[in-house]
Design a protein around this motif. Structure first.
Motif, short mmCIF file in Angstrom:
data_model
loop_
_atom_site.label_atom_id
_atom_site.label_comp_id
_atom_site.label_asym_id
_atom_site.label_seq_id
_atom_site.Cartn_x
_atom_site.Cartn_y
_atom_site.Cartn_z
N ILE A 103 0.87 -1.17 0.00
CA ILE A 103 0.00 0.00 0.00
C ILE A 103 0.90 1.21 0.00
CG2 ILE A 103 -1.70 1.35 1.29
CD1 ILE A 103 -2.90 -1.20 2.30
N ALA A 162 -2.58 0.52 -4.25
CA ALA A 162 -2.32 -0.73 -3.55
C ALA A 162 -2.04 -1.80 -4.59
CB ALA A 162 -3.51 -1.13 -2.68
N ALA A 199 -6.38 -0.30 3.93
CA ALA A 199 -6.21 1.06 3.40
C ALA A 199 -6.72 2.12 4.37
CB ALA A 199 -6.93 1.17 2.06
N LEU A 206 -6.44 3.91 -4.93
CA LEU A 206 -7.09 4.18 -3.66
C LEU A 206 -7.52 5.64 -3.65
CD1 LEU A 206 -4.66 2.35 -1.21
CD2 LEU A 206 -6.77 1.46 -2.22
#
Length: 450
Positions: A85, A92, A107, A196
């Motif tokens: 991550i 990620a 996350a 993300l």
């Protein structure tokens, strides 16, 4: 070669899908952990002319995962590592067996989220293979918009990385997006790098009830036209609300409703947007506007929506279920819902209608008994053909699989021959998930019996 599990009690678990559609026992099941494991299996399969089906969490709804003969299942549930991550890059990298909820839990420690939400706790590899989308697509897009790069093993055993971990690129052909949505028929995904997004500081959720579906649809379209920061926008019809009430013990108005999330960086902004949504809804005769502002209240509201399928199942014991997922232009949504409702009544079926209205996706859930199977099939066919007639698609997010192949040429015309050419180029022996998406065999020059 990895050990092949051939125990009947194990193989029987792979003979039905989420909707009860039946297949045959596969030859066996293997559980790859690394990309080298996958290469080993692919090389063995090519040598022994054994077809392969890659499988994740198994939430597919269109028969993508069912064996029809002598296939070997690659079950990726043990290939479930979150490899990296990178908060600074908002990315990620994961193995295909990682579920979306596991990735989101990891996350969240960085204030980030993976936004594609199909409802089920699907695996990332399977979500990419079917180009999954869901409740948040209206703002964040589906899997194609959220996968930056991937690694895949092709039918000749080649391992290839496709795409780059950057937000845009104009370099070469977009092979990454070719594999996304291909249902494992062109290559086997073994690693993904996904986007993300920051978790918004302020989110309000709303449930708005309306007298008619048309009122709800008109409100939704006007909201989108006003560029309001809507991140979820779901339509649920009156029978769906009745099923939710019975299943969840709620006492909502049993009329069509919108479920909505709005996001903003400040409390003042989200409150102003909430007020504007209320104004638009009132102009379209809204019966009730309920706002959930705390995390607990918001979670409960969306649990009601996410439990719709289970609510309908509970209301129809002893039934199997057929789920359609057509998508149509915004101006055709109300007509698509009304058409489905009318057809259900004409065919004597107890259907419910819901959908990701923010991206034009209309779902119908059709409970059916053995004696109602032909009527359910007829209903599904008429709903799909109506969507195609008004410029829509046979499948907005579930994919083609086995169930929707017959509509492919009607929707895409001569482009189906180009798809078949790609399939033959990448999988000349037809070993990767055969019979799904296209019926293409090495000696058959035209797909789908055309």
């Amino acid at each position: 070669m990895l050990e092949i599990d051939t125990r009947p009690v194990v193989l029987d678990q792979f003979t039905v899908d989420e909707t009860g559609r039946a297949g045959r026992r596969p030859r066996g099941v293997v559980y790859p952990v690394t990309v080298d494991d996958v290469v080993t299996v692919v090389d063995w399969a090519r040598e022994h002319r054994t077809p392969l089906i890659a499988r994740g969490a198994g939430t597919s709804l269109e028969g993508h995962l069912l064996a029809r003969g002598d296939e070997l299942i690659l079950d990726f549930t043990q290939a479930d590592k979150i490899l990296d991550i990178s908060p600074g890059d908002f990315t990620a990298t994961v193995q295909p067996g990682v579920s979306r909820t596991r990735l989101n839990a990891a996350a969240a420690e960085f204030g980030l989220q993976f936004t594609v939400d199909p409802g089920a706790d699907a695996s990332l590899g399977g979500m990419a293979a079917t180009n999954a989308s869901g409740t948040t697509t209206v703002r964040y897009g589906g899997m194609r918009a959220n996968v930056l790069a991937l690694q895949a093993v092709f039918a000749d055993g080649t391992v290839t990385r496709i795409g780059r971990a950057v937000r845009k690129s104009s370099s070469g052909y977009d092979l990454k997006d070719l594999l996304i949505g291909s249902a494992g028929t062109l290559g086997i995904i073994t690693e993904l790098t996904v986007k993300l997004h920051p978790i918004p500081e302020w989110i309000h959720s709303l449930r708005i009830s309306f007298p008619t579906v048309a009122d709800a649809v008109d409100t939704a379209v006007e909201m989108l036209g006003a560029a309001l920061p809507v991140s979820r926008l779901e339509l649920v019809d009156a029978p769906s609300m009745a099923a939710i009430n019975m299943f969840r013990g709620t006492a909502y108005a049993e009329t069509p409703a919108l479920f909505i999330d709005i996001e903003s960086g400040s409390s003042a902004a989200v409150a102003a947007n909430e007020q504007e949504i209320g104004r638009i809804a009132a102009a379209h005769d809204a019966i009730e506007v309920v706002t959930a502002r705390t995390h607990g209240d918001r979670h409960a509201l969306w649990e009601d929506r996410h439990n719709l399928y289970f609510a309908v199942k509970a209301s129809n014991p002893g039934c199997r279920f057929m789920i359609t997922d057509t998508a149509v232009p915004y101006s055709r949504i109300a007509g698509a819902v009304e058409t489905a409702t009318r057809l259900g009544a004409e065919l004597g079926l107890n259907i419910t209608v819901a959908g990701h209205i923010g991206d034009g996706n209309v779902h119908t859930i059709v409970p059916y008994t053995e004696s109602e199977y032909e009527a359910a099939q007829r209903f599904s066919d008429l709903v799909v053909r109506h969507a195609l007639e008004v410029g829509g698609t046979a499948t907005g997010e579930h994919g083609i699989g086995l169930a929707k192949k017959k509509y492919l040429r009607e929707e895409h015309g001569a482009a189906v021959d180009l798809m078949a050419a790609v399939k033959r180029a990448l999988d000349p022996l037809g070993l990767l998930n055969p019979g799904k998406v296209l019926d293409v065999n090495p000696g058959n020059p035209l797909p789908n019996g055309s």
